[in-house]
Design an enzyme around this catalytic site. Structure first.
Site, PDB file in Angstrom:
ATOM      1  N   ARG A 167      27.606 -35.864  20.263  1.00  0.00           N
ATOM      2  CA  ARG A 167      28.323 -36.840  21.090  1.00  0.00           C
ATOM      3  C   ARG A 167      27.881 -38.287  20.857  1.00  0.00           C
ATOM      4  NH1 ARG A 167      32.010 -33.459  21.870  1.00  0.00           N
ATOM      5  NH2 ARG A 167      31.944 -32.012  23.612  1.00  0.00           N
ATOM      6  N   ARG A 224      30.677 -23.203  15.020  1.00  0.00           N
ATOM      7  CA  ARG A 224      29.858 -23.315  16.231  1.00  0.00           C
ATOM      8  C   ARG A 224      29.235 -21.978  16.627  1.00  0.00           C
ATOM      9  NH1 ARG A 224      34.017 -25.676  20.353  1.00  0.00           N
ATOM     10  NH2 ARG A 224      32.206 -25.785  21.730  1.00  0.00           N
ATOM     11  N   LYS A 228      28.290 -19.685  26.301  1.00  0.00           N
ATOM     12  CA  LYS A 228      29.745 -19.856  26.316  1.00  0.00           C
ATOM     13  C   LYS A 228      30.367 -19.218  25.072  1.00  0.00           C
ATOM     14  CE  LYS A 228      29.403 -24.572  24.373  1.00  0.00           C
ATOM     15  NZ  LYS A 228      29.498 -26.017  24.673  1.00  0.00           N
ATOM     16  N   HIS A 229      31.669 -18.912  25.074  1.00  0.00           N
ATOM     17  CA  HIS A 229      32.697 -19.145  26.092  1.00  0.00           C
ATOM     18  C   HIS A 229      33.151 -17.784  26.608  1.00  0.00           C
ATOM     19  CE1 HIS A 229      32.831 -22.508  23.221  1.00  0.00           C
ATOM     20  NE2 HIS A 229      33.175 -23.273  24.251  1.00  0.00           N
ATOM     21  N   HIS A 244      42.098 -26.027  23.376  1.00  0.00           N
ATOM     22  CA  HIS A 244      42.383 -27.407  23.759  1.00  0.00           C
ATOM     23  C   HIS A 244      43.894 -27.634  23.775  1.00  0.00           C
ATOM     24  CE1 HIS A 244      38.210 -27.847  22.259  1.00  0.00           C
ATOM     25  NE2 HIS A 244      38.118 -28.690  23.258  1.00  0.00           N
ATOM     26  N   ASP A 283      35.098 -24.116  31.484  1.00  0.00           N
ATOM     27  CA  ASP A 283      35.315 -25.010  30.357  1.00  0.00           C
ATOM     28  C   ASP A 283      36.142 -26.181  30.884  1.00  0.00           C
ATOM     29  OD1 ASP A 283      35.283 -26.004  27.800  1.00  0.00           O
ATOM     30  OD2 ASP A 283      36.127 -24.225  26.846  1.00  0.00           O
ATOM     31  N   ASP A 307      27.389 -31.596  25.879  1.00  0.00           N
ATOM     32  CA  ASP A 307      27.472 -30.577  24.833  1.00  0.00           C
ATOM     33  C   ASP A 307      26.595 -31.053  23.686  1.00  0.00           C
ATOM     34  OD1 ASP A 307      29.629 -28.686  25.767  1.00  0.00           O
ATOM     35  OD2 ASP A 307      30.755 -30.556  25.841  1.00  0.00           O
TER      36      ASP A 307
END
Length: 531
Positions: free
Chosen positions: A110, A171, A201-202, A214, A286, A102
Protein backbone atom coordinates in the site's frame (compact mmCIF):
# COMPACT_ATOMS: atom_id res chain seq x y z
CA UNK A 1 10.92 0.10 18.33
CA UNK A 2 8.29 2.73 18.82
CA UNK A 3 4.55 2.32 18.43
CA UNK A 4 2.81 5.67 18.13
CA UNK A 5 -0.10 4.49 20.26
CA UNK A 6 1.41 2.23 22.91
CA UNK A 7 0.44 4.78 25.62
CA UNK A 8 -3.29 4.55 24.84
CA UNK A 9 -5.51 2.98 27.47
CA UNK A 10 -8.99 1.56 27.16
CA UNK A 11 -11.66 3.55 28.95
CA UNK A 12 -13.76 1.56 31.39
CA UNK A 13 -16.72 3.92 31.16
CA UNK A 14 -20.00 2.32 30.15
CA UNK A 15 -20.66 2.74 26.44
CA UNK A 16 -24.12 3.32 25.05
CA UNK A 17 -25.55 0.77 22.64
CA UNK A 18 -25.03 3.20 19.75
CA UNK A 19 -21.37 3.63 20.70
CA UNK A 20 -20.95 -0.14 20.85
CA UNK A 21 -22.37 -0.52 17.35
CA UNK A 22 -19.97 2.19 16.13
CA UNK A 23 -17.09 0.02 17.35
CA UNK A 24 -18.06 -2.60 14.76
CA UNK A 25 -17.36 -0.32 11.79
CA UNK A 26 -14.08 -0.16 9.86
CA UNK A 27 -14.28 2.57 7.20
CA UNK A 28 -11.50 2.91 4.63
CA UNK A 29 -9.02 5.76 4.97
CA UNK A 30 -6.62 6.93 2.29
CA UNK A 31 -3.07 8.18 2.64
CA UNK A 32 -3.45 10.55 -0.29
CA UNK A 33 -6.79 12.10 0.70
CA UNK A 34 -7.36 15.83 0.66
CA UNK A 35 -7.43 17.77 3.91
CA UNK A 36 -11.19 18.15 3.48
CA UNK A 37 -11.62 14.38 3.28
CA UNK A 38 -9.37 13.89 6.31
CA UNK A 39 -11.43 16.29 8.39
CA UNK A 40 -14.60 14.54 7.27
CA UNK A 41 -13.17 11.21 8.50
CA UNK A 42 -12.13 12.77 11.82
CA UNK A 43 -15.71 13.92 12.35
CA UNK A 44 -17.03 10.46 11.43
CA UNK A 45 -14.70 8.77 13.93
CA UNK A 46 -15.61 11.20 16.68
CA UNK A 47 -19.35 11.40 16.08
CA UNK A 48 -20.05 7.71 15.46
CA UNK A 49 -17.41 6.14 17.74
CA UNK A 50 -15.86 4.17 14.88
CA UNK A 51 -13.85 1.23 16.23
CA UNK A 52 -11.28 0.65 13.52
CA UNK A 53 -9.96 2.02 10.23
CA UNK A 54 -8.28 0.35 7.25
CA UNK A 55 -5.61 2.19 5.27
CA UNK A 56 -5.32 2.27 1.49
CA UNK A 57 -2.87 4.22 -0.65
CA UNK A 58 -5.44 6.31 -2.48
CA UNK A 59 -8.99 6.23 -3.72
CA UNK A 60 -7.64 5.44 -7.19
CA UNK A 61 -5.74 2.34 -6.04
CA UNK A 62 -8.35 0.88 -3.67
CA UNK A 63 -11.18 -1.49 -4.46
CA UNK A 64 -13.27 1.50 -5.60
CA UNK A 65 -11.14 1.68 -8.75
CA UNK A 66 -12.95 -1.21 -10.40
CA UNK A 67 -12.21 -0.45 -14.02
CA UNK A 68 -8.67 0.73 -13.40
CA UNK A 69 -9.38 4.08 -15.07
CA UNK A 70 -8.28 6.37 -12.25
CA UNK A 71 -4.64 7.36 -12.27
CA UNK A 72 -2.64 6.31 -9.22
CA UNK A 73 -0.35 9.20 -8.26
CA UNK A 74 3.03 8.27 -6.82
CA UNK A 75 3.76 9.82 -3.44
CA UNK A 76 7.32 9.39 -2.19
CA UNK A 77 6.28 10.60 1.28
CA UNK A 78 3.40 8.16 1.77
CA UNK A 79 4.98 6.59 4.86
CA UNK A 80 5.37 9.89 6.69
CA UNK A 81 1.84 10.84 5.74
CA UNK A 82 0.56 7.48 7.01
CA UNK A 83 2.05 8.10 10.44
CA UNK A 84 0.65 11.66 10.52
CA UNK A 85 -2.85 10.47 9.67
CA UNK A 86 -2.77 7.66 12.23
CA UNK A 87 -1.88 10.21 14.90
CA UNK A 88 -4.69 12.52 13.75
CA UNK A 89 -7.31 9.80 13.62
CA UNK A 90 -6.28 8.36 17.00
CA UNK A 91 -6.56 11.85 18.48
CA UNK A 92 -10.11 12.11 17.11
CA UNK A 93 -11.12 8.79 18.71
CA UNK A 94 -12.33 8.68 22.31
CA UNK A 95 -11.56 4.95 22.35
CA UNK A 96 -8.28 3.99 20.63
CA UNK A 97 -8.75 2.76 17.08
CA UNK A 98 -7.55 -0.55 15.77
CA UNK A 99 -5.59 0.49 12.68
CA UNK A 100 -5.58 -2.11 9.91
CA UNK A 101 -3.93 -2.53 6.53
CA UNK A 102 -3.45 -5.21 3.87
CA UNK A 103 0.28 -5.92 4.17
CA UNK A 104 0.41 -9.41 2.70
CA UNK A 105 3.94 -8.81 1.37
CA UNK A 106 4.73 -5.83 3.58
CA UNK A 107 3.66 -2.21 3.87
CA UNK A 108 4.83 -1.90 0.25
CA UNK A 109 1.49 -3.43 -0.78
CA UNK A 110 0.00 0.00 0.00
CA UNK A 111 2.89 2.40 0.69
CA UNK A 112 5.82 3.53 -1.47
CA UNK A 113 9.42 3.35 -0.29
CA UNK A 114 8.82 0.72 2.36
CA UNK A 115 10.31 -2.79 2.55
CA UNK A 116 8.74 -5.33 0.19
CA UNK A 117 8.90 -9.04 0.78
CA UNK A 118 8.12 -11.82 -1.70
CA UNK A 119 4.58 -12.66 -2.77
CA UNK A 120 2.97 -15.71 -1.18
CA UNK A 121 3.38 -17.71 -4.41
CA UNK A 122 7.14 -17.15 -4.16
CA UNK A 123 7.19 -18.32 -0.55
CA UNK A 124 5.15 -21.28 -1.75
CA UNK A 125 8.15 -22.32 -3.89
CA UNK A 126 10.23 -22.88 -0.75
CA UNK A 127 10.83 -26.56 -0.08
CA UNK A 128 9.77 -26.21 3.54
CA UNK A 129 11.32 -22.91 4.58
CA UNK A 130 8.92 -22.21 7.44
CA UNK A 131 11.66 -20.44 9.39
CA UNK A 132 12.13 -17.95 6.53
CA UNK A 133 8.38 -17.37 6.30
CA UNK A 134 8.29 -16.83 10.08
CA UNK A 135 10.93 -14.12 9.59
CA UNK A 136 8.89 -12.52 6.80
CA UNK A 137 5.83 -12.40 9.08
CA UNK A 138 7.98 -11.01 11.87
CA UNK A 139 9.53 -8.27 9.73
CA UNK A 140 6.13 -7.25 8.37
CA UNK A 141 4.74 -7.19 11.91
CA UNK A 142 7.60 -4.99 13.11
CA UNK A 143 7.06 -2.61 10.20
CA UNK A 144 3.33 -2.41 10.93
CA UNK A 145 3.80 -1.68 14.63
CA UNK A 146 6.50 0.92 13.98
CA UNK A 147 4.01 2.78 11.78
CA UNK A 148 1.21 2.58 14.37
CA UNK A 149 -0.69 -0.28 12.69
CA UNK A 150 -1.86 -3.13 14.92
CA UNK A 151 -3.86 -5.31 12.53
CA UNK A 152 -2.49 -6.85 9.33
CA UNK A 153 -5.33 -8.32 7.29
CA UNK A 154 -3.22 -11.32 6.27
CA UNK A 155 -2.31 -14.02 5.40
CA UNK A 156 -4.27 -15.32 2.43
CA UNK A 157 -4.93 -19.01 3.15
CA UNK A 158 -6.93 -19.65 -0.02
CA UNK A 159 -5.78 -22.74 -1.93
CA UNK A 160 -5.11 -21.58 -5.46
CA UNK A 161 -6.26 -24.54 -7.52
CA UNK A 162 -7.61 -22.56 -10.50
CA UNK A 163 -5.05 -21.16 -13.00
CA UNK A 164 -7.70 -18.73 -14.27
CA UNK A 165 -8.09 -17.03 -10.88
CA UNK A 166 -7.79 -13.28 -11.55
CA UNK A 167 -7.44 -12.01 -8.00
CA UNK A 168 -5.87 -14.65 -5.70
CA UNK A 169 -3.16 -16.39 -7.79
CA UNK A 170 0.15 -14.87 -6.65
CA UNK A 171 -1.37 -14.02 -3.23
CA UNK A 172 -1.76 -17.71 -2.34
CA UNK A 173 0.98 -20.03 -1.05
CA UNK A 174 -0.11 -22.59 -3.65
CA UNK A 175 -2.41 -25.47 -4.44
CA UNK A 176 -1.37 -28.00 -1.80
CA UNK A 177 -3.50 -27.68 1.33
CA UNK A 178 -0.86 -29.05 3.73
CA UNK A 179 1.79 -26.65 2.42
CA UNK A 180 -0.63 -23.70 2.49
CA UNK A 181 -1.36 -24.55 6.13
CA UNK A 182 2.29 -24.89 7.16
CA UNK A 183 3.34 -21.66 5.47
CA UNK A 184 0.34 -19.70 6.74
CA UNK A 185 1.00 -20.87 10.27
CA UNK A 186 4.65 -19.79 10.07
CA UNK A 187 3.66 -16.35 8.77
CA UNK A 188 1.09 -15.94 11.58
CA UNK A 189 3.59 -16.99 14.26
CA UNK A 190 6.04 -14.40 12.96
CA UNK A 191 3.47 -11.61 13.12
CA UNK A 192 2.26 -12.76 16.53
CA UNK A 193 5.78 -12.39 17.98
CA UNK A 194 5.55 -8.66 17.21
CA UNK A 195 2.11 -8.24 18.76
CA UNK A 196 0.47 -7.72 15.35
CA UNK A 197 -3.05 -9.05 14.88
CA UNK A 198 -3.80 -11.35 11.95
CA UNK A 199 -6.77 -12.17 9.72
CA UNK A 200 -6.93 -15.36 7.68
CA UNK A 201 -8.78 -14.88 4.39
CA UNK A 202 -10.91 -15.27 2.25
CA UNK A 203 -13.32 -17.66 4.00
CA UNK A 204 -14.64 -20.13 2.91
CA UNK A 205 -12.00 -20.16 0.14
CA UNK A 206 -11.52 -17.90 -2.89
CA UNK A 207 -9.03 -20.09 -4.76
CA UNK A 208 -11.17 -22.10 -7.17
CA UNK A 209 -12.83 -19.35 -9.18
CA UNK A 210 -12.18 -17.39 -12.36
CA UNK A 211 -14.18 -14.35 -11.19
CA UNK A 212 -12.76 -11.25 -9.48
CA UNK A 213 -15.07 -10.42 -6.55
CA UNK A 214 -14.16 -6.74 -6.92
CA UNK A 215 -16.20 -6.86 -10.12
CA UNK A 216 -18.67 -9.75 -9.87
CA UNK A 217 -19.84 -12.54 -7.58
CA UNK A 218 -17.72 -15.71 -7.84
CA UNK A 219 -19.59 -19.02 -7.62
CA UNK A 220 -18.01 -21.98 -5.81
CA UNK A 221 -20.37 -24.85 -6.61
CA UNK A 222 -19.04 -27.44 -4.15
CA UNK A 223 -20.59 -29.48 -1.39
CA UNK A 224 -19.63 -29.06 2.26
CA UNK A 225 -17.85 -32.43 2.09
CA UNK A 226 -15.73 -31.21 -0.85
CA UNK A 227 -15.00 -27.91 0.88
CA UNK A 228 -13.91 -29.61 4.09
CA UNK A 229 -11.59 -31.83 2.12
CA UNK A 230 -9.74 -28.90 0.57
CA UNK A 231 -10.77 -25.21 0.85
CA UNK A 232 -11.80 -25.30 4.50
CA UNK A 233 -8.85 -27.42 5.64
CA UNK A 234 -6.34 -24.60 6.40
CA UNK A 235 -9.08 -22.44 7.93
CA UNK A 236 -10.14 -25.22 10.32
CA UNK A 237 -6.60 -26.15 11.31
CA UNK A 238 -5.59 -22.53 11.94
CA UNK A 239 -8.78 -21.86 13.91
CA UNK A 240 -7.93 -24.87 16.07
CA UNK A 241 -4.48 -23.38 16.73
CA UNK A 242 -5.89 -19.89 17.41
CA UNK A 243 -6.22 -16.86 15.13
CA UNK A 244 -7.36 -13.30 15.84
CA UNK A 245 -9.87 -12.95 13.02
CA UNK A 246 -11.30 -14.57 9.92
CA UNK A 247 -12.17 -12.49 6.86
CA UNK A 248 -15.21 -13.64 4.90
CA UNK A 249 -14.94 -13.22 1.13
CA UNK A 250 -17.73 -12.33 -1.28
CA UNK A 251 -18.60 -15.73 -2.70
CA UNK A 252 -21.74 -17.62 -3.66
CA UNK A 253 -21.78 -21.25 -2.55
CA UNK A 254 -25.13 -22.54 -3.87
CA UNK A 255 -24.80 -25.95 -2.20
CA UNK A 256 -24.53 -24.22 1.18
CA UNK A 257 -26.80 -21.21 0.57
CA UNK A 258 -28.35 -20.61 -2.83
CA UNK A 259 -29.95 -17.31 -1.80
CA UNK A 260 -27.17 -15.27 -0.21
CA UNK A 261 -23.46 -14.65 -0.86
CA UNK A 262 -21.22 -15.65 2.04
CA UNK A 263 -21.05 -12.00 3.18
CA UNK A 264 -24.72 -12.01 4.14
CA UNK A 265 -25.25 -15.75 4.75
CA UNK A 266 -26.01 -16.88 8.29
CA UNK A 267 -25.66 -20.47 7.03
CA UNK A 268 -22.02 -19.80 6.15
CA UNK A 269 -20.99 -17.28 8.83
CA UNK A 270 -22.96 -18.43 11.87
CA UNK A 271 -23.89 -22.05 11.18
CA UNK A 272 -20.63 -23.11 9.50
CA UNK A 273 -17.81 -20.83 10.69
CA UNK A 274 -19.08 -20.03 14.17
CA UNK A 275 -20.89 -23.21 15.20
CA UNK A 276 -19.54 -26.11 13.15
CA UNK A 277 -15.94 -24.93 12.94
CA UNK A 278 -15.92 -23.47 16.44
CA UNK A 279 -14.45 -20.06 15.71
CA UNK A 280 -14.98 -17.71 18.66
CA UNK A 281 -12.94 -14.72 17.51
CA UNK A 282 -13.68 -11.72 15.31
CA UNK A 283 -15.30 -12.28 11.91
CA UNK A 284 -14.57 -9.42 9.51
CA UNK A 285 -16.03 -8.78 6.08
CA UNK A 286 -14.07 -8.27 2.92
CA UNK A 287 -14.49 -4.72 1.60
CA UNK A 288 -18.21 -3.96 1.47
CA UNK A 289 -17.82 -1.59 -1.46
CA UNK A 290 -16.85 -4.45 -3.78
CA UNK A 291 -19.30 -4.98 -6.63
CA UNK A 292 -19.87 -8.63 -5.73
CA UNK A 293 -22.20 -7.46 -2.96
CA UNK A 294 -22.53 -3.66 -3.03
CA UNK A 295 -24.68 -3.60 -6.17
CA UNK A 296 -27.27 -5.86 -4.54
CA UNK A 297 -27.95 -3.38 -1.73
CA UNK A 298 -28.64 0.06 -3.22
CA UNK A 299 -30.24 1.36 0.00
CA UNK A 300 -27.59 2.80 2.31
CA UNK A 301 -26.95 0.76 5.47
CA UNK A 302 -28.87 -2.33 4.34
CA UNK A 303 -25.75 -4.28 3.34
CA UNK A 304 -24.10 -3.54 6.68
CA UNK A 305 -27.20 -4.65 8.53
CA UNK A 306 -27.55 -7.84 6.46
CA UNK A 307 -23.90 -8.77 7.01
CA UNK A 308 -24.19 -8.12 10.75
CA UNK A 309 -27.40 -10.12 10.97
CA UNK A 310 -25.65 -13.04 9.24
CA UNK A 311 -22.99 -13.07 11.96
CA UNK A 312 -20.34 -10.51 10.92
CA UNK A 313 -18.55 -8.61 13.70
CA UNK A 314 -16.54 -6.01 11.78
CA UNK A 315 -17.83 -4.22 8.68
CA UNK A 316 -14.76 -3.43 6.59
CA UNK A 317 -14.80 -0.61 4.02
CA UNK A 318 -18.32 0.39 4.99
CA UNK A 319 -19.22 3.50 3.02
CA UNK A 320 -22.42 4.11 4.99
CA UNK A 321 -21.46 4.17 8.66
CA UNK A 322 -24.31 6.36 9.93
CA UNK A 323 -27.00 4.48 8.01
CA UNK A 324 -25.44 1.12 8.93
CA UNK A 325 -25.49 1.99 12.64
CA UNK A 326 -29.13 3.07 12.40
CA UNK A 327 -30.15 -0.13 10.60
CA UNK A 328 -28.36 -2.38 13.10
CA UNK A 329 -29.86 -0.52 16.08
CA UNK A 330 -33.30 -0.85 14.53
CA UNK A 331 -33.08 -4.56 13.69
CA UNK A 332 -30.61 -6.26 16.05
CA UNK A 333 -31.03 -7.34 19.65
CA UNK A 334 -28.92 -5.84 22.41
CA UNK A 335 -27.54 -9.30 23.16
CA UNK A 336 -26.33 -9.79 19.58
CA UNK A 337 -24.68 -6.34 19.53
CA UNK A 338 -22.96 -7.08 22.84
CA UNK A 339 -21.51 -10.34 21.48
CA UNK A 340 -19.76 -8.61 18.57
CA UNK A 341 -18.71 -5.68 20.72
CA UNK A 342 -17.09 -8.02 23.27
CA UNK A 343 -15.07 -9.71 20.54
CA UNK A 344 -13.76 -6.36 19.28
CA UNK A 345 -13.04 -5.21 22.82
CA UNK A 346 -10.99 -8.37 23.42
CA UNK A 347 -8.80 -7.51 20.42
CA UNK A 348 -8.33 -3.97 21.68
CA UNK A 349 -7.43 -5.28 25.12
CA UNK A 350 -4.86 -7.60 23.52
CA UNK A 351 -3.24 -4.70 21.64
CA UNK A 352 -3.54 -1.76 24.03
CA UNK A 353 -3.39 -3.46 27.44
CA UNK A 354 -1.47 -6.74 27.09
CA UNK A 355 0.77 -5.27 24.36
CA UNK A 356 3.11 -8.28 24.30
CA UNK A 357 5.70 -8.32 21.50
CA UNK A 358 9.31 -8.71 20.47
CA UNK A 359 11.52 -5.74 19.64
CA UNK A 360 12.85 -5.10 16.15
CA UNK A 361 16.66 -5.19 15.85
CA UNK A 362 18.31 -1.93 14.88
CA UNK A 363 19.77 -3.37 11.66
CA UNK A 364 17.66 -3.52 8.51
CA UNK A 365 17.75 -7.18 7.52
CA UNK A 366 15.02 -7.27 4.87
CA UNK A 367 17.43 -7.34 1.89
CA UNK A 368 19.42 -10.19 3.44
CA UNK A 369 16.19 -12.11 4.06
CA UNK A 370 15.01 -11.54 0.48
CA UNK A 371 18.36 -12.82 -0.82
CA UNK A 372 18.10 -16.01 1.23
CA UNK A 373 14.53 -16.59 0.01
CA UNK A 374 15.64 -16.00 -3.59
CA UNK A 375 18.36 -18.64 -3.26
CA UNK A 376 15.92 -21.21 -1.94
CA UNK A 377 13.01 -20.53 -4.31
CA UNK A 378 14.63 -20.32 -7.74
CA UNK A 379 13.02 -23.14 -9.73
CA UNK A 380 14.10 -25.07 -12.82
CA UNK A 381 11.48 -26.29 -15.29
CA UNK A 382 13.57 -28.06 -17.92
CA UNK A 383 12.21 -29.77 -21.01
CA UNK A 384 15.56 -30.43 -22.74
CA UNK A 385 18.66 -30.49 -20.53
CA UNK A 386 20.94 -31.41 -23.46
CA UNK A 387 19.93 -28.21 -25.27
CA UNK A 388 20.96 -26.23 -22.17
CA UNK A 389 24.49 -27.61 -22.28
CA UNK A 390 24.75 -26.72 -25.96
CA UNK A 391 23.47 -23.19 -25.28
CA UNK A 392 26.02 -22.44 -22.59
CA UNK A 393 28.95 -23.92 -24.51
CA UNK A 394 28.36 -21.85 -27.64
CA UNK A 395 27.41 -18.29 -28.49
CA UNK A 396 23.99 -17.05 -27.43
CA UNK A 397 21.81 -13.97 -27.68
CA UNK A 398 21.22 -12.03 -24.45
CA UNK A 399 17.62 -10.90 -24.90
CA UNK A 400 15.69 -8.66 -22.53
CA UNK A 401 11.96 -7.93 -22.27
CA UNK A 402 11.75 -5.62 -19.26
CA UNK A 403 9.20 -2.83 -19.97
CA UNK A 404 11.37 -0.19 -18.34
CA UNK A 405 12.02 -2.27 -15.20
CA UNK A 406 15.55 -2.31 -13.82
CA UNK A 407 17.29 -5.30 -15.38
CA UNK A 408 20.57 -6.07 -13.63
CA UNK A 409 20.25 -9.74 -14.63
CA UNK A 410 20.84 -9.15 -18.35
CA UNK A 411 23.42 -6.45 -17.57
CA UNK A 412 25.44 -8.92 -15.49
CA UNK A 413 25.31 -11.45 -18.33
CA UNK A 414 26.59 -8.74 -20.69
CA UNK A 415 29.44 -7.85 -18.35
CA UNK A 416 30.41 -11.48 -17.72
CA UNK A 417 30.14 -12.87 -21.25
CA UNK A 418 30.68 -9.73 -23.32
CA UNK A 419 27.31 -10.27 -24.99
CA UNK A 420 25.40 -7.06 -25.53
CA UNK A 421 21.82 -7.03 -24.19
CA UNK A 422 19.42 -6.82 -27.14
CA UNK A 423 15.67 -6.41 -27.59
CA UNK A 424 13.14 -8.70 -29.29
CA UNK A 425 13.46 -7.10 -32.73
CA UNK A 426 17.23 -7.52 -32.77
CA UNK A 427 16.88 -11.14 -31.64
CA UNK A 428 14.35 -11.91 -34.39
CA UNK A 429 16.69 -10.60 -37.09
CA UNK A 430 19.69 -12.56 -35.82
CA UNK A 431 20.85 -15.89 -37.27
CA UNK A 432 22.12 -17.08 -33.87
CA UNK A 433 19.90 -19.93 -32.66
CA UNK A 434 20.72 -19.93 -28.93
CA UNK A 435 19.09 -17.38 -26.64
CA UNK A 436 18.86 -16.42 -22.98
CA UNK A 437 15.59 -14.55 -22.59
CA UNK A 438 14.97 -12.47 -19.45
CA UNK A 439 11.27 -11.64 -19.10
CA UNK A 440 9.95 -9.04 -16.66
CA UNK A 441 6.13 -9.08 -17.06
CA UNK A 442 4.45 -5.65 -16.93
CA UNK A 443 1.90 -6.82 -14.33
CA UNK A 444 1.55 -9.51 -11.68
CA UNK A 445 -2.20 -10.01 -12.23
CA UNK A 446 -3.43 -12.02 -15.24
CA UNK A 447 -5.82 -9.28 -16.40
CA UNK A 448 -5.13 -8.31 -20.04
CA UNK A 449 -2.45 -10.99 -20.44
CA UNK A 450 -0.37 -9.70 -17.53
CA UNK A 451 -0.09 -6.35 -19.30
CA UNK A 452 1.70 -7.67 -22.40
CA UNK A 453 0.77 -5.95 -25.64
CA UNK A 454 -0.10 -8.23 -28.56
CA UNK A 455 2.96 -7.27 -30.63
CA UNK A 456 5.43 -8.06 -27.84
CA UNK A 457 3.72 -11.34 -27.04
CA UNK A 458 3.73 -12.35 -30.73
CA UNK A 459 7.46 -11.64 -30.92
CA UNK A 460 8.10 -13.78 -27.82
CA UNK A 461 6.05 -16.60 -29.34
CA UNK A 462 8.06 -16.45 -32.56
CA UNK A 463 11.40 -16.45 -30.74
CA UNK A 464 10.42 -19.45 -28.61
CA UNK A 465 9.30 -21.29 -31.75
CA UNK A 466 12.46 -20.53 -33.73
CA UNK A 467 15.29 -20.57 -31.22
CA UNK A 468 16.87 -22.78 -28.60
CA UNK A 469 15.96 -20.70 -25.55
CA UNK A 470 16.57 -20.56 -21.83
CA UNK A 471 13.96 -18.29 -20.25
CA UNK A 472 14.37 -16.58 -16.90
CA UNK A 473 10.98 -15.34 -15.69
CA UNK A 474 10.96 -12.57 -13.07
CA UNK A 475 7.26 -12.60 -12.27
CA UNK A 476 4.09 -14.62 -11.79
CA UNK A 477 4.69 -18.22 -12.95
CA UNK A 478 1.22 -18.30 -14.54
CA UNK A 479 2.74 -16.07 -17.26
CA UNK A 480 4.20 -19.29 -18.69
CA UNK A 481 0.72 -20.31 -19.80
CA UNK A 482 0.59 -17.47 -22.36
CA UNK A 483 4.09 -17.90 -23.83
CA UNK A 484 3.30 -20.83 -26.18
CA UNK A 485 6.19 -22.86 -24.84
CA UNK A 486 7.42 -25.96 -26.67
CA UNK A 487 7.69 -29.37 -24.94
CA UNK A 488 11.48 -28.87 -25.02
CA UNK A 489 11.43 -25.34 -23.59
CA UNK A 490 13.70 -24.59 -20.66
CA UNK A 491 12.55 -22.11 -18.01
CA UNK A 492 13.96 -20.85 -14.72
CA UNK A 493 11.51 -19.18 -12.38
CA UNK A 494 12.90 -16.33 -10.29
CA UNK A 495 9.37 -15.19 -9.27
CA UNK A 496 10.32 -11.61 -8.23
CA UNK A 497 12.19 -8.79 -9.98
CA UNK A 498 13.87 -7.56 -6.76
CA UNK A 499 17.63 -6.89 -7.16
CA UNK A 500 18.33 -9.81 -4.81
CA UNK A 501 16.34 -12.20 -7.01
CA UNK A 502 18.09 -10.96 -10.16
CA UNK A 503 21.51 -11.45 -8.56
CA UNK A 504 20.57 -15.00 -7.58
CA UNK A 505 19.27 -15.70 -11.10
CA UNK A 506 22.61 -14.61 -12.55
CA UNK A 507 24.50 -16.76 -10.03
CA UNK A 508 22.32 -19.67 -11.11
CA UNK A 509 23.00 -19.02 -14.79
CA UNK A 510 26.78 -19.11 -14.31
CA UNK A 511 26.49 -22.27 -12.20
CA UNK A 512 27.40 -20.70 -8.88
CA UNK A 513 24.23 -21.94 -7.15
CA UNK A 514 21.80 -24.79 -7.77
CA UNK A 515 18.03 -24.40 -7.96
CA UNK A 516 16.16 -25.60 -4.87
CA UNK A 517 12.64 -24.28 -5.42
CA UNK A 518 9.48 -26.23 -6.26
CA UNK A 519 6.68 -24.86 -8.45
CA UNK A 520 3.80 -24.41 -5.95
CA UNK A 521 0.98 -24.54 -8.52
CA UNK A 522 -0.07 -26.49 -11.62
CA UNK A 523 0.23 -24.83 -14.99
CA UNK A 524 -2.10 -25.48 -17.89
CA UNK A 525 0.98 -25.77 -20.11
CA UNK A 526 2.78 -29.11 -19.81
CA UNK A 527 6.29 -28.69 -21.16
CA UNK A 528 8.84 -29.80 -18.60
CA UNK A 529 10.04 -32.36 -16.11
CA UNK A 530 10.84 -30.77 -12.76
CA UNK A 531 14.25 -31.93 -11.57
Amino acid sequence: MTDTHQTYTLSKKELTLREKVGQLFMPAVFINDTEEEVQKMERLIKEYHVGSICFFHSRASAATNFEGKKKVVHNAKSYDRLKELIAQYQKAAEIPLLVAIDAEWGLAMRIENTPQFPYAITLGALNGGENLIYQVGQHIGWDCRAAGIQWNLAPVVDINNNPENPVIGYRSFGENKEKVLAKSEAFIRGMKSTGTLNSIKHFPGHGDTATDSHLGLPVIDKSLVELKENELFPFQELINKGVDSVMVGHLLLPQLDDQNPSTTSSKIITALLRKQMGFEGVIISDALNMHAVSKKYPQKGKLEQAAFEAGMDVLCFSEHVKEGIDEILTNASEERIQQSFDRIWNLKHKVFVENSRSEKPNTDLHSKLNREIAEKTITELYGDVAALEQLKSSGFLNVSVCFGKENSFSEQISAHFGSKTINLNSALSSDIKNMVLGIFPPAVKPKNLFGFDEKTLASIHRLIAEKNSLIYLFGNPYVLDILKLRPSSNVVLAYQNFPEFQDVAFDHFIGKIKAKGMLPIQLKTKFYEQL
